[in-house]
Design an enzyme around this catalytic site. Sequence first.
Site, mmCIF file in Angstrom:
data_model
loop_
_atom_site.group_PDB
_atom_site.id
_atom_site.type_symbol
_atom_site.label_atom_id
_atom_site.label_comp_id
_atom_site.label_asym_id
_atom_site.label_seq_id
_atom_site.Cartn_x
_atom_site.Cartn_y
_atom_site.Cartn_z
ATOM 1 N N ASN A 192 3.786 -42.660 12.783
ATOM 2 C CA ASN A 192 3.872 -42.918 14.224
ATOM 3 C C ASN A 192 3.335 -41.676 14.934
ATOM 4 O OD1 ASN A 192 4.570 -43.406 16.855
ATOM 5 N ND2 ASN A 192 6.779 -43.444 16.509
ATOM 6 N N TRP A 193 2.119 -41.798 15.453
ATOM 7 C CA TRP A 193 1.458 -40.620 16.032
ATOM 8 C C TRP A 193 1.995 -40.291 17.435
ATOM 9 C CZ3 TRP A 193 -4.526 -40.897 14.698
ATOM 10 C CH2 TRP A 193 -4.662 -40.918 13.307
ATOM 11 N N LYS A 194 2.799 -41.161 18.006
ATOM 12 C CA LYS A 194 3.370 -40.952 19.351
ATOM 13 C C LYS A 194 2.254 -40.567 20.339
ATOM 14 C CE LYS A 194 7.721 -39.929 17.119
ATOM 15 N NZ LYS A 194 8.961 -39.189 17.064
ATOM 16 N N HIS B 123 11.785 -48.273 19.216
ATOM 17 C CA HIS B 123 11.857 -46.841 18.885
ATOM 18 C C HIS B 123 12.827 -46.135 19.831
ATOM 19 C CE1 HIS B 123 10.798 -42.683 18.150
ATOM 20 N NE2 HIS B 123 10.308 -43.102 17.000
ATOM 21 N N GLU C 38 12.683 -43.406 21.285
ATOM 22 C CA GLU C 38 12.076 -42.815 22.492
ATOM 23 C C GLU C 38 11.824 -43.885 23.553
ATOM 24 O OE1 GLU C 38 8.998 -40.841 20.281
ATOM 25 O OE2 GLU C 38 10.574 -39.600 19.390
ATOM 26 N N GLU D 89 16.266 -44.820 12.026
ATOM 27 C CA GLU D 89 15.899 -43.493 12.506
ATOM 28 C C GLU D 89 17.075 -42.886 13.282
ATOM 29 O OE1 GLU D 89 11.332 -43.045 12.753
ATOM 30 O OE2 GLU D 89 12.006 -43.872 14.647
ATOM 31 N N GLY E 237 12.369 -35.341 15.116
ATOM 32 C CA GLY E 237 11.686 -34.193 15.717
ATOM 33 C C GLY E 237 12.549 -32.947 15.771
ATOM 34 N N SER F 207 12.309 -36.510 10.691
ATOM 35 C CA SER F 207 11.970 -35.242 10.022
ATOM 36 C C SER F 207 11.663 -35.401 8.531
ATOM 37 C CB SER F 207 13.069 -34.208 10.251
ATOM 38 O OG SER F 207 13.182 -33.923 11.635
ATOM 39 N N GLY G 242 6.862 -39.117 11.894
ATOM 40 C CA GLY G 242 6.328 -38.630 13.168
ATOM 41 C C GLY G 242 5.464 -37.407 12.928
ATOM 42 N N GLY G 243 6.020 -36.223 13.199
ATOM 43 C CA GLY G 243 5.272 -34.959 13.135
ATOM 44 C C GLY G 243 4.400 -34.796 11.896
HETATM 45 P P1 13P Z 1 9.666 -37.022 13.174
HETATM 46 O O1 13P Z 1 9.155 -37.324 11.786
HETATM 47 O O2 13P Z 1 8.739 -36.128 13.957
HETATM 48 O O3 13P Z 1 11.077 -36.544 13.155
HETATM 49 O O4 13P Z 1 9.672 -38.412 13.988
HETATM 50 C C1 13P Z 1 10.243 -39.531 13.414
HETATM 51 C C2 13P Z 1 9.918 -40.705 14.249
HETATM 52 O O5 13P Z 1 10.403 -40.834 15.369
HETATM 53 C C3 13P Z 1 8.986 -41.706 13.708
HETATM 54 O O6 13P Z 1 8.970 -42.852 14.498
#
Ligand code: 13P
Length: 250
Positions: free
Chosen positions: A9-11, A94, A96, A166, A172, A212, A233-234
Amino acid sequence: MRQKIVAGNWKMNKTLQETEELIKALQSSYTTSNTEVIIAPTYVNLYRSQELLNSSKIKVAAQNMHFESTGAFTGEISAEMLQSIGVETVILGHSERRDVFFETDEIIAKKVRKALDQNMRVIFCFGEQLEERKSNAHFEVVSSQLKSVLSALSETDWDNVVLAYEPVWAIGTGETASPEQAQEMHKHVRNEISAMSSEAVASQISILYGGSVKPANAAGLFSKEDIDGGLIGGASLKADDFLAIVDAAE
Ligand code: 13P
């Protein structure tokens, strides 16, 4: 055998040029595996990503969509639009979207319904906040998130659903759920799905862990019985890290 999936997920990251570079880097090092690999770039770059990955095994997903097909919804994107460029998978629910953009279970349920009616595949996300875990309410919170969105699904709908646990406190933050904490929740989720649908659905559905995940902790998480891959994510923003996580799912 359940399908293993690793999705990035590149956000809100990567310009068009950076998207092209990352996709090329992924393509040059990726060797086909049994694990399904998905990336979810920002809307603006979905079309180009789809073009670049046209003949690749790496699939492209969207990070969100609206539940209406067309209309006066400034800034929104529909399922039909995604499908018109060949995108057949969408991340919904998600944390967020829930916390920063105030999406409720009700809104998310409408989006899931729309995506499934369009025959799209949904990666449905859920997870508890830190305070909820601290007060030992995490199982209850997750059960409620699952029920509010998934309890009305039909037997065939389930074929197009992937789950992603999640925990919000792990997103994050660098703090990952331990493999044992994640496994405990994934098992709970599988039991809930069994109660909501059937044993067969529950044993087939892929449940991803997100929060993470990194090359260093991926293998430990993915070795657990009910963890079928990850939503990253990251670490999905660097080709080497992302592909190391994909390898860890093998
Ligand atoms: P991180 O891997 O950056 O913690 O993010 C997880 C995430 O929200 C994937 O959708």
